[in-house]
Design an enzyme around this catalytic site. Sequence first.
Site, short mmCIF file in Angstrom:
data_model
loop_
_atom_site.label_atom_id
_atom_site.label_comp_id
_atom_site.label_asym_id
_atom_site.label_seq_id
_atom_site.Cartn_x
_atom_site.Cartn_y
_atom_site.Cartn_z
N ARG A 174 0.81 1.84 -5.92
CA ARG A 174 1.07 0.78 -4.96
C ARG A 174 -0.18 -0.01 -4.60
O ARG A 174 -0.12 -0.98 -3.85
CB ARG A 174 1.68 1.36 -3.68
CG ARG A 174 2.95 2.15 -3.93
CD ARG A 174 3.45 2.77 -2.66
NE ARG A 174 4.06 1.79 -1.80
CZ ARG A 174 5.33 1.46 -1.81
NH1 ARG A 174 6.15 2.05 -2.65
NH2 ARG A 174 5.81 0.56 -0.99
N TRP B 123 -3.75 -1.94 -1.17
CA TRP B 123 -3.81 -3.17 -1.98
C TRP B 123 -4.07 -4.28 -0.98
O TRP B 123 -3.24 -4.56 -0.12
CB TRP B 123 -2.50 -3.39 -2.72
CG TRP B 123 -2.57 -4.51 -3.71
CD1 TRP B 123 -3.13 -4.49 -4.95
CD2 TRP B 123 -2.01 -5.82 -3.56
NE1 TRP B 123 -2.99 -5.71 -5.56
CE2 TRP B 123 -2.30 -6.55 -4.73
CE3 TRP B 123 -1.31 -6.48 -2.54
CZ2 TRP B 123 -1.92 -7.87 -4.93
CZ3 TRP B 123 -0.93 -7.79 -2.73
CH2 TRP B 123 -1.23 -8.47 -3.91
N CYS C 189 0.86 -1.18 0.00
CA CYS C 189 0.00 0.00 0.00
C CYS C 189 0.90 1.23 0.00
O CYS C 189 2.11 1.11 0.11
CB CYS C 189 -0.86 0.01 1.25
SG CYS C 189 -1.66 -1.58 1.55
N HIS D 207 3.81 -30.22 -28.95
CA HIS D 207 3.91 -31.11 -27.79
C HIS D 207 2.76 -30.92 -26.81
O HIS D 207 2.87 -31.29 -25.65
CB HIS D 207 5.25 -30.89 -27.08
CG HIS D 207 6.42 -31.20 -27.96
ND1 HIS D 207 6.75 -32.48 -28.32
CD2 HIS D 207 7.29 -30.38 -28.61
CE1 HIS D 207 7.81 -32.45 -29.13
NE2 HIS D 207 8.14 -31.18 -29.32
N GLU E 264 5.69 -12.29 -22.86
CA GLU E 264 5.41 -10.91 -22.43
C GLU E 264 4.13 -10.39 -23.10
O GLU E 264 3.30 -9.74 -22.46
CB GLU E 264 6.63 -10.02 -22.75
CG GLU E 264 6.40 -8.52 -22.68
CD GLU E 264 5.96 -8.01 -21.31
OE1 GLU E 264 5.93 -8.78 -20.34
OE2 GLU E 264 5.61 -6.82 -21.23
N GLU F 130 -3.32 -8.98 -18.49
CA GLU F 130 -3.44 -7.91 -17.50
C GLU F 130 -4.50 -6.89 -17.90
O GLU F 130 -5.28 -6.44 -17.08
CB GLU F 130 -2.10 -7.17 -17.36
CG GLU F 130 -1.03 -7.97 -16.65
CD GLU F 130 0.23 -7.13 -16.44
OE1 GLU F 130 0.88 -6.78 -17.45
OE2 GLU F 130 0.56 -6.83 -15.29
N GLY G 57 2.26 -3.37 4.41
CA GLY G 57 3.01 -4.57 4.77
C GLY G 57 2.08 -5.63 5.33
O GLY G 57 0.86 -5.55 5.17
N LYS H 167 1.20 -1.50 -9.08
CA LYS H 167 2.40 -1.18 -9.86
C LYS H 167 3.65 -1.75 -9.20
O LYS H 167 4.55 -2.22 -9.86
CB LYS H 167 2.51 0.34 -10.00
CG LYS H 167 3.67 0.82 -10.85
CD LYS H 167 3.42 0.53 -12.31
CE LYS H 167 4.60 0.84 -13.20
NZ LYS H 167 4.54 0.03 -14.43
O1 M6R Z 1 8.90 -3.10 -10.52
P1 M6R Z 1 9.28 -4.42 -11.12
O2 M6R Z 1 9.84 -4.32 -12.48
O3 M6R Z 1 10.16 -5.23 -10.19
O4 M6R Z 1 7.90 -5.21 -11.23
C1 M6R Z 1 7.86 -6.53 -11.65
C2 M6R Z 1 6.45 -6.97 -12.00
O5 M6R Z 1 5.61 -6.82 -10.89
C3 M6R Z 1 5.87 -6.18 -13.16
O6 M6R Z 1 6.67 -6.27 -14.30
C4 M6R Z 1 4.46 -6.70 -13.50
O7 M6R Z 1 4.52 -7.98 -14.01
C5 M6R Z 1 3.76 -5.73 -14.47
N1 M6R Z 1 2.39 -5.59 -14.08
C6 M6R Z 1 3.80 -6.18 -15.88
O8 M6R Z 1 3.06 -5.37 -16.73
#
Ligand code: M6R
Length: 605
Positions: A27, A74, A2, A501, A478, A485, A99, A600
């Site tokens: 966050r 969150w 959060c 496979h 990716e 998402e 946390g 994020k």
């Molecule tokens: O801040 P970070 O790059 O460590 O974050 C890693 C993942 O949480 C982040 O890439 C997540 O998968 C995104 N939502 C992808 O779009």
Amino acid sequence: MCGIIGIVGLEPVAPRLIDSLKRLEYRGYDSAGVATIEVGRVDRRRASGKLRCLEEVLLAEPLTGQVGIGHTRWATHGAPNLRNAHPQTAGRVTLVHNGIIENFAELKAELIAEGRSFESDTDTEVVAHLIDRGLTHGLTPLNAFRQTLDRLSGAYALAVLIEGENDLVMGARRAMPLVVGHGDGEMFIGSDALAVAPFTNRVSYLEEGDYVAIDHNAARVFDAEGNSVERPVRIVSVSAAMVEKGNYRHFMEKEIHDQPDACQHTLSAYLDPIARRATPPGDFDFNSVDRLQILACGTAFYAGMIGKYVIESLAGLPVDVEVASEFRYRGPALAPRTLAVAISQSGETADTLAALRWCKSKGLKTVAIVNAHESTMAREVDLMWPTHAGQEICVLSTKAFTAQVCALTALAIAAARTRGRIDEVEEQRLVQVLLEAPRLLSEAIASEDVVRSLASMVGRARDVLYLGRGAMFPLAMEGALKLKEVSYIHAEGYAAGEMKHGPIALIDQETPVVVLAPSDSFFDKTMSNLSEVIAREGRVILITDEAGARHAPAEARVILAPACDPLIAPLVFAVPLQLLAYQVGVFKGADVDQPRNLAKSVTVE
Ligand code: M6R
């Protein structure tokens, strides 16, 4: 995971708490709340849902106190509803928390046995009760706080108000970040420098176990043992200006369009365009290591996989890539002379950070390829290899990803030259190729109209497959992640050669298959896999260049990407994939920048 903010101010603080929470919304955004203190009395406003819901509540019922705390949530413990929204209150204590309190169940049982009652399902509420219990036992606020912290297991950043204390906000951190902002006659605490950026650029980073009491004039900081300590004040470069969408409909769209700039900017830290040389920032010697261990999560993990393909093939340097959440717990065997490389946009991802710390504890040299240069990872590693994507607001990572791939590709060239795998002439050629990436990324954005025309077909599907070979395989994963998402459509990325496979069983007329096929050495093989899909009446979207398009079967819908050297194909081909996900999200009316359940920066494990 959060965002928290606390302000001891000189004017009504609620609008500033909201301003700060807007910067922290990355966050989490399940609920939000603020509380202020006025003439010794604490009052709070909370709302489930996004910040705009809290803003509406505040419009109807304003708060006028000059000292306050705020939270954007969150959800971890307790559903994302009003009663679980922070601030949480018990007796004289009102607080916000980022946390997880791991021993909350046992503490809650103890407090209930003493006759205390709870109004939420959160782990946080026990903290408020413990402090309040200390106060009722006659402890000072700071002592009650200190005693409470000693009872907590798990991770926290806290900001606390005490009824009757008009000039006090207390804060503490363990495993979650917390900064102190120093103003003029005002003081702040917040989850990161961005949270306090509108008010001050003078920031102290609290260290593990620190707790702090701020009033109008000062911050008193204590370490985990209760010793009074000084934490240096740093001038941070985080811009106070909120990043704007400009003419774009969503931040995701803007950030896709930002990529030529983000890549240019990142490459300028690694490449000398005059001498056409690649040099890692900090002058790292790739002969000093025998292996790289890349650690990352989500999109950053896929960037790391692309890095493995390019570093191993160019530099002959073995690279292991692993999702940090697995690596940190499975007791990995590390070869000597291994360099631990974390990849992270935020620099705060809990699993990546823990994996990095574990490597450090085993004596490995650590590096972070990181976009947030003031983040915990950036500050803890031996060496930072920055990306310069700028602030990424959309929860979906786009420009941070291509910036990471740029950095990794430049590092691959540098490693290849240092390790004698390529000569100076080849280094110059490869650097020239990489320098062309920003222009080609910009050309790739021109596929936008064709992509838009395919959005309804993909948007109506239940499942979508993505196929690629070589570095196009991690890119396929990716692409699938982006679609999941933003559109909530199930999608999977596969190595094209692996399809027969098993995944081939999924192919039918309803399942779009996105095939990534630049005209490179893998092209013919990937096209064979594409034919296998068409033979089973699958609907193919082929992303290829002009030469590749000449071989496209009539059944395939083609998205054209600019022709490019294989070295930079993962960068150039990322763009149509991102655009496709974006357009499908728009077609479905999705909450593009803040999809459900995501955040994020994932600062819980
Ligand atoms: O801040 P970070 O790059 O460590 O974050 C890693 C993942 O949480 C982040 O890439 C997540 O998968 C995104 N939502 C992808 O779009």
